[in-house]
Motif scaffolding. Structure first.
Motif, PDB file in Angstrom:
ATOM      1  N   ALA A   1      39.735-123.202 118.011  1.00  0.00           N
ATOM      2  CA  ALA A   1      38.615-122.298 117.731  1.00  0.00           C
ATOM      3  C   ALA A   1      38.730-121.018 118.548  1.00  0.00           C
ATOM      4  O   ALA A   1      38.412-119.926 118.059  1.00  0.00           O
ATOM      5  CB  ALA A   1      37.292-123.008 118.023  1.00  0.00           C
TER       6      ALA A   1
ATOM      7  N   SER B   1      40.066-117.148 116.596  1.00  0.00           N
ATOM      8  CA  SER B   1      38.920-116.237 116.427  1.00  0.00           C
ATOM      9  C   SER B   1      38.960-115.125 117.469  1.00  0.00           C
ATOM     10  O   SER B   1      37.979-114.888 118.169  1.00  0.00           O
ATOM     11  CB  SER B   1      37.610-117.024 116.537  1.00  0.00           C
TER      12      SER B   1
ATOM     13  N   ASP C   1      31.778-115.942 120.045  1.00  0.00           N
ATOM     14  CA  ASP C   1      32.291-117.109 120.766  1.00  0.00           C
ATOM     15  C   ASP C   1      32.129-118.389 119.943  1.00  0.00           C
ATOM     16  O   ASP C   1      31.131-118.560 119.223  1.00  0.00           O
ATOM     17  CB  ASP C   1      31.550-117.275 122.095  1.00  0.00           C
ATOM     18  N   PRO C   2      33.097-119.315 120.056  1.00  0.00           N
ATOM     19  CA  PRO C   2      33.018-120.587 119.319  1.00  0.00           C
ATOM     20  C   PRO C   2      31.848-121.445 119.795  1.00  0.00           C
ATOM     21  O   PRO C   2      31.312-121.250 120.886  1.00  0.00           O
ATOM     22  CB  PRO C   2      34.357-121.263 119.650  1.00  0.00           C
TER      23      PRO C   2
ATOM     24  N   ASP D   1      33.961-121.974 114.647  1.00  0.00           N
ATOM     25  CA  ASP D   1      34.406-120.652 115.092  1.00  0.00           C
ATOM     26  C   ASP D   1      34.085-119.619 114.025  1.00  0.00           C
ATOM     27  O   ASP D   1      33.747-119.964 112.893  1.00  0.00           O
ATOM     28  CB  ASP D   1      35.909-120.664 115.415  1.00  0.00           C
TER      29      ASP D   1
ATOM     30  N   GLY E   1      35.377-117.871 109.277  1.00  0.00           N
ATOM     31  CA  GLY E   1      35.513-118.926 110.271  1.00  0.00           C
ATOM     32  C   GLY E   1      35.633-120.314 109.679  1.00  0.00           C
ATOM     33  O   GLY E   1      35.659-120.493 108.452  1.00  0.00           O
TER      34      GLY E   1
END
Length: 360
Positions: free
Chosen positions: A267, A271, A276-277, A294, A350
């Motif tokens: 993740a 990304s 932020d994941p 993510d 995502g």
């Protein structure tokens, strides 16, 4: 008084261990040998006159019964419900005086043990073929993946040797540090590849003999997320969403750590520059679900069916480093833990990876 040919034939048919039956062109049963009663628990008198493919639905239609053709047909016992595999050979009889129409004969024998042994052999052969294909893919991947980092290491060392022979000024120091960093990065990459290969091999060898430990899942996930946030030195922050109440599961902490560390690291990796994941812990009755989300590059539709395959990487990963083994190992480990894993993804928006584990 000597026995007639007809009586001798009847005795022979009734005493035969083979499954013998006669039927007419309407597929109505004219005769059944005693083997149908002794082995398959069918009462002969209940079957006479009935259509063959109505009594046993797996029997072929008449046009498919070629003379001297052999066909394995599954038949389930009328009482015990045991499944037998009977190999029948079909014949056409045309010279009976009492029956002007054609009569068909099917002679069968129990080949259940033979067919099960053959299936087992085929399964073993298929798995061996699959393993050999995987080994071939690994050799191909390894020869390619190892070549670049090793070449970088060798060339960097050669440059360092040349630089060491000259006067040390700030520029040379800077260039030396640059090449040292390259060596460190590439050797780390080699270590990752070898580590994944060794873990995959260990996972295959584990079989089904895992001994679970009682794990506080909220505490476990919280500690893992905090540890990974510390390792990132504040560059990226993994956000945790979880209930206040803890719950216990019976599992293997080492395998769990690898599963969720790999998913969270993916993740982060896939990304860059995005939100932020997130890690979500959800309790669903007798199951615990962990979702890693993510807001990165996502997975193209054409790649999704292969995403858990060995040595497979998405077509849109670009220069993001990886061995193509991570998700394959995660999938294998989740299976060993009696869990399930699935994902949802949209390109450019995502991905969400879900892991469901039994809590009881």
């Amino acid at each position: 008084m000597p026995l007639s040919d007809k009586e001798i034939s009847k005795i022979f048919l009734d005493q035969s261990e083979d499954f013998i039956l006669f039927f007419n062109e309407q597929m109505e049963i004219e005769y059944l040998s005693d083997a149908f009663e002794f082995t398959l628990d069918f009462k002969k008198e209940n079957l006479l006159g009935k259509k063959l493919n109505e009594v046993w639905v797996n029997f072929p239609s008449l046009p498919l019964m070629k003379p001297e053709q052999k066909m394995v047909i599954p038949i389930t016992s009328a009482v015990s419900k045991q499944k037998f595999l009977i190999e029948f050979k079909f014949r056409i009889i045309t010279d009976l005086e009492e029956y002007p129409d054609r009569i068909f004969c099917a002679i069968g024998r129990d080949v259940t043990d033979r067919e099960l042994a053959l299936k087992k052999f085929k399964d073993i052969a298929f798995k061996e073929k699959e393993l050999n294909q995987m080994k071939s893919r690994f050799v191909s991947m390894a020869s390619h993946e190892f070549k670049t980092p090793i070449a970088t290491i060798v060339s960097s060392i050669n440059i360092m040797e040349l630089l060491l022979q000259k006067e040390f000024n700030e520029e040379i120091k800077s260039r030396l540090y640059n090449h040292i960093e390259k060596i460190t990065n590439q050797t780390s990459r080699l270590t990752d590849i070898l580590g994944d290969v060794l873990l995959l091999e260990k996972t295959i060898q584990l079989g089904g003999g895992l001994i679970g430990q009682k794990i506080s899942i909220l505490k476990f996930i919280t500690q893992l997320v905090n540890a990974m946030n510390d390792e990132n030195f504040g560059r990226r922050h993994i956000r945790l969403f979880a209930p206040d109440k803890d719950q216990f599961i019976l599992s293997d902490p080492t395998l769990l750590t690898h599963v969720f560390r790999n998913l969270i690291q993916n993740a982060l990796n896939y990304s860059p520059g995005s939100v932020d994941p997130e890690v979500h812990l959800i309790y669903r009755g007798s199951f615990v679900e962990v979702m890693v989300k993510d807001y990165g590059i996502g997975i193209p539709k054409e790649d999704r069916k292969n995403i858990f395959g060995s040595f497979y990487r998405g077509s849109n990963v670009g220069n993001i480093k990886g061995t193509g083994l991570g998700l394959n190992i995660v999938w294998e480990l989740v299976k060993k833990l009696n869990g399930e894993i699935w994902f949802e993804s949209k390109v450019g928006l995502g991905s969400e990876f879900h892991v469901s584990l039994p809590s009881k």
